[in-house]
Design an enzyme around this catalytic site. Structure first.
Site, PDB file in Angstrom:
ATOM      1  N   TYR A 172      34.927 -56.012  39.152  1.00  0.00           N
ATOM      2  CA  TYR A 172      34.765 -56.810  40.331  1.00  0.00           C
ATOM      3  C   TYR A 172      35.626 -56.098  41.371  1.00  0.00           C
ATOM      4  CZ  TYR A 172      34.278 -60.448  43.666  1.00  0.00           C
ATOM      5  OH  TYR A 172      33.719 -60.977  44.898  1.00  0.00           O
ATOM      6  N   GLN A 174      29.518 -66.196  41.575  1.00  0.00           N
ATOM      7  CA  GLN A 174      28.111 -65.626  41.049  1.00  0.00           C
ATOM      8  C   GLN A 174      28.002 -64.362  40.502  1.00  0.00           C
ATOM      9  OE1 GLN A 174      28.871 -66.599  44.051  1.00  0.00           O
ATOM     10  NE2 GLN A 174      27.777 -65.204  45.456  1.00  0.00           N
ATOM     11  N   ASN A 230      39.602 -63.660  44.866  1.00  0.00           N
ATOM     12  CA  ASN A 230      40.112 -65.020  45.614  1.00  0.00           C
ATOM     13  C   ASN A 230      40.301 -65.917  44.402  1.00  0.00           C
ATOM     14  OD1 ASN A 230      37.662 -66.111  45.213  1.00  0.00           O
ATOM     15  ND2 ASN A 230      37.099 -65.793  47.428  1.00  0.00           N
ATOM     16  N   SER A 264      48.927 -62.025  45.040  1.00  0.00           N
ATOM     17  CA  SER A 264      49.740 -60.473  45.278  1.00  0.00           C
ATOM     18  C   SER A 264      51.178 -60.770  45.585  1.00  0.00           C
ATOM     19  CB  SER A 264      49.081 -59.385  45.926  1.00  0.00           C
ATOM     20  OG  SER A 264      49.463 -58.169  45.581  1.00  0.00           O
ATOM     21  N   GLN A 291      52.759 -56.049  51.634  1.00  0.00           N
ATOM     22  CA  GLN A 291      52.271 -56.953  50.705  1.00  0.00           C
ATOM     23  C   GLN A 291      51.896 -58.348  51.364  1.00  0.00           C
ATOM     24  OE1 GLN A 291      52.150 -55.695  47.567  1.00  0.00           O
ATOM     25  NE2 GLN A 291      50.911 -57.293  47.027  1.00  0.00           N
ATOM     26  N   HIS A 343      48.170 -58.969  52.453  1.00  0.00           N
ATOM     27  CA  HIS A 343      46.925 -59.327  51.413  1.00  0.00           C
ATOM     28  C   HIS A 343      46.255 -60.507  51.738  1.00  0.00           C
ATOM     29  CE1 HIS A 343      46.551 -56.032  48.616  1.00  0.00           C
ATOM     30  NE2 HIS A 343      47.969 -55.980  48.563  1.00  0.00           N
ATOM     31  N   GLU A 345      54.970 -58.524  40.362  1.00  0.00           N
ATOM     32  CA  GLU A 345      53.853 -57.775  40.362  1.00  0.00           C
ATOM     33  C   GLU A 345      54.390 -56.364  40.556  1.00  0.00           C
ATOM     34  OE1 GLU A 345      49.446 -56.925  41.989  1.00  0.00           O
ATOM     35  OE2 GLU A 345      50.774 -58.228  43.089  1.00  0.00           O
ATOM     36  N   HIS A 346      55.109 -56.236  41.747  1.00  0.00           N
ATOM     37  CA  HIS A 346      55.326 -54.898  42.285  1.00  0.00           C
ATOM     38  C   HIS A 346      56.960 -55.034  42.493  1.00  0.00           C
ATOM     39  CE1 HIS A 346      51.497 -54.904  43.953  1.00  0.00           C
ATOM     40  NE2 HIS A 346      51.342 -53.877  43.528  1.00  0.00           N
ATOM     41  N   ASP A 397      49.535 -48.164  45.188  1.00  0.00           N
ATOM     42  CA  ASP A 397      48.125 -48.991  45.661  1.00  0.00           C
ATOM     43  C   ASP A 397      47.000 -47.815  45.688  1.00  0.00           C
ATOM     44  OD1 ASP A 397      48.982 -51.447  45.586  1.00  0.00           O
ATOM     45  OD2 ASP A 397      48.650 -51.877  47.547  1.00  0.00           O
ATOM     46  N   GLU A 448      49.386 -68.293  -2.544  1.00  0.00           N
ATOM     47  CA  GLU A 448      48.554 -68.854  -1.325  1.00  0.00           C
ATOM     48  C   GLU A 448      47.376 -69.710  -1.847  1.00  0.00           C
ATOM     49  OE1 GLU A 448      49.854 -66.185   2.682  1.00  0.00           O
ATOM     50  OE2 GLU A 448      47.667 -66.059   1.742  1.00  0.00           O
ATOM     51  N   HIS A 477      40.714 -64.243  -3.381  1.00  0.00           N
ATOM     52  CA  HIS A 477      41.262 -63.150  -2.988  1.00  0.00           C
ATOM     53  C   HIS A 477      42.092 -62.470  -4.098  1.00  0.00           C
ATOM     54  CE1 HIS A 477      40.767 -64.802   1.037  1.00  0.00           C
ATOM     55  NE2 HIS A 477      41.340 -64.036   1.610  1.00  0.00           N
TER      56      HIS A 477
END
Length: 431
Positions: A124, A186, A209, A233, A255, A258, A322-323, A356, A410, A415
């Site tokens: 995506y 969608q 988003n 982010s 940053q 974003h 994240e960074h 990036d 067990e 088994h």
């Protein structure tokens, strides 16, 4: 930005808190759209494209003619930059190829792993306020190296039904199989369930988003795997008195632009630098085309003055950014103390935007504190490790009695019996 001077440990929890995403408010919309796409396929996707992206589409698939047209709309300079970035990303991810070994755990017992590519993956690529063609390279390049047979890409078109040309050029360079004009919930539904046009994939990658994130988490419960849970982010900068205030401010703002729910955090041992960075942020902010977005993000953000570098790295590890950018004199030694982070940038010249776009590392990273448990996208993200084992008669003699005892303990008699019949077969010639 909020300012904290020598905060107590009790205040750290407040400092590392992220902007709240109330996914419950989105769930009704997300669930309804996903159910509709699952039931009506292409027809539903086209209707939502008309509703949300204002695009009237006769076909979801991007044609070869559109791919060719995109080549003419991207400058040679940008194309060369995309090629350079693709090369570096490819080189770095090739180095991650798994080499399995056959291990003898006992005489007659051999175990090993094989790395097998996920056959069909979905990517995506957001195309709203910023068409993220760099993300095409980050996601498609390792997929191609891993050997994924089919790489499906969904990205929203503009109101004219066109996909941003740089996204299409990057997709062709990176080797994407199929591209579709679909955005938002969608698109996630189309890849998760499959439609008349969009193939069902086995794993979905990519940012988006809050609706896209909610949709990914929803479909991951039953229908398809996803790369990682994610939120807005973020970046954390640790700086001492040797840091360049102009560089630090630029990193924070890179940053912040974003999105309005992004977050930046500066942790420093220098009050003079803290003051200089605040001044630089205000100056540079006024020059940004996306200054309104960045300004909103700064409202979610903080600068923190601490007593020592050890305290700074402890706070950063709690934040799990994240960074993480280390602009300190001893950045190499400090890097050894990093426990929780998605991607780390060392020294004054390693800006976050290098990662990036073109250094070669992947920019699809865990956010919202998930760096405590998740890594960013890498070659292994597109593969599964299948384990193998082979036992000889000698192997049965070595581990068979232990298997029988453990299975019996067990209370799993079938088994136990699966091994028992093999042990007994060794006591007499095979018929």
């Amino acid at each position: 930005m909020k300012l904290y001077k020598n905060p107590t440990r009790d205040q750290w929890t407040e400092i590392v808190e992220r902007p709240r995403l109330d996914l419950n408010k989105l769930n009704a919309t997300v669930t309804a759209v996903l159910a509709d796409v699952k039931q009506r396929g292409d027809e539903a996707v086209k209707e939502y494209e008309q509703k949300f992206d204002h695009a009237a589409l006769s076909s979801l698939a991007v044609s070869e003619a559109e791919m060719d047209e995109a080549e003419t709309l991207v400058s040679n300079e940008l194309r060369d930059a995309i090629i350079l970035a693709h090369h570096n990303i490819k080189v770095f991810h090739i180095s991650q190829r798994f080499v399995g070994q056959k291990i003898k755990t006992q005489e007659g017992v051999l175990c090993w792993q094989k790395s097998v590519a996920i056959e069909r993956v979905g990517l995506y690529i957001p195309g709203g306020t910023a068409p993220l063609f760099s993300t095409v390279l980050m996601l498609a390049t390792p997929a191609k190296i891993a050997g994924c047979q089919e790489i499906v890409l969904c990205t929203p078109p503009n109101s004219e039904g066109k996909v941003h040309p740089a996204i299409l050029v990057a997709a062709r360079i990176a080797g994407v199989s199929k591209i579709f004009k679909a955005g938002g919930v969608q698109a996630i539904g189309a890849m998760a369930y499959g439609t008349e046009s969009v193939p069902k994939v086995y794993k979905i990658f990519g940012p988006g988003n809050q609706y896209v994130m909610a949709a990914k988490q929803h479909v991951s419960l039953e229908d398809v795997a996803i790369d990682m849970p994610a939120g807005p982010s973020e970046v954390c900068v640790i700086a001492d008195e040797t840091a360049n205030a102009q560089f630090v401010a630029a990193d924070l703002l890179s940053q912040a632009e974003h999105g309005i729910d992004s977050q930046v955090l500066l942790i420093t041992t220098s009050e003079a630098l803290l003051k200089a960075v605040h001044e630089e942020v205000e100056r540079q902010l006024q020059q940004l085309p996306r200054k309104d977005i960045a300004a909103k993000a700064l409202e979610n953000s903080s600068t923190v003055l601490v007593n020592s570098i050890d305290e700074a790295i402890s706070l950063s590890n709690l934040y799990a950014p994240e960074h993480l950018i280390l602009q300190t004199a001893d950045y190499e030694q400090l890097a050894e103390k990093v426990v929780n982070a998605g991607s780390v940038f060392l020294g004054p010249y390693a800006c976050e935007s290098a990662g990036d776009y073109a250094s070669g590392t992947n920019h699809t990273l865990p956010t919202h504190g998930y760096a405590t448990a998740y890594n960013g996208v890498n070659l292994d993200s597109y593969c599964r490790k299948i384990t193998f084992q082979h036992l000889t008669e000698e192997g049965v003699r070595h581990i068979g009695p232990a298997v029988e005892l453990m299975a019996a303990a067990e209370q799993l008699d079938a088994h136990r019996n699966a091994m028992t019949v093999r042990i007994q077969s060794l006591k007499s010639p095979l018929s």
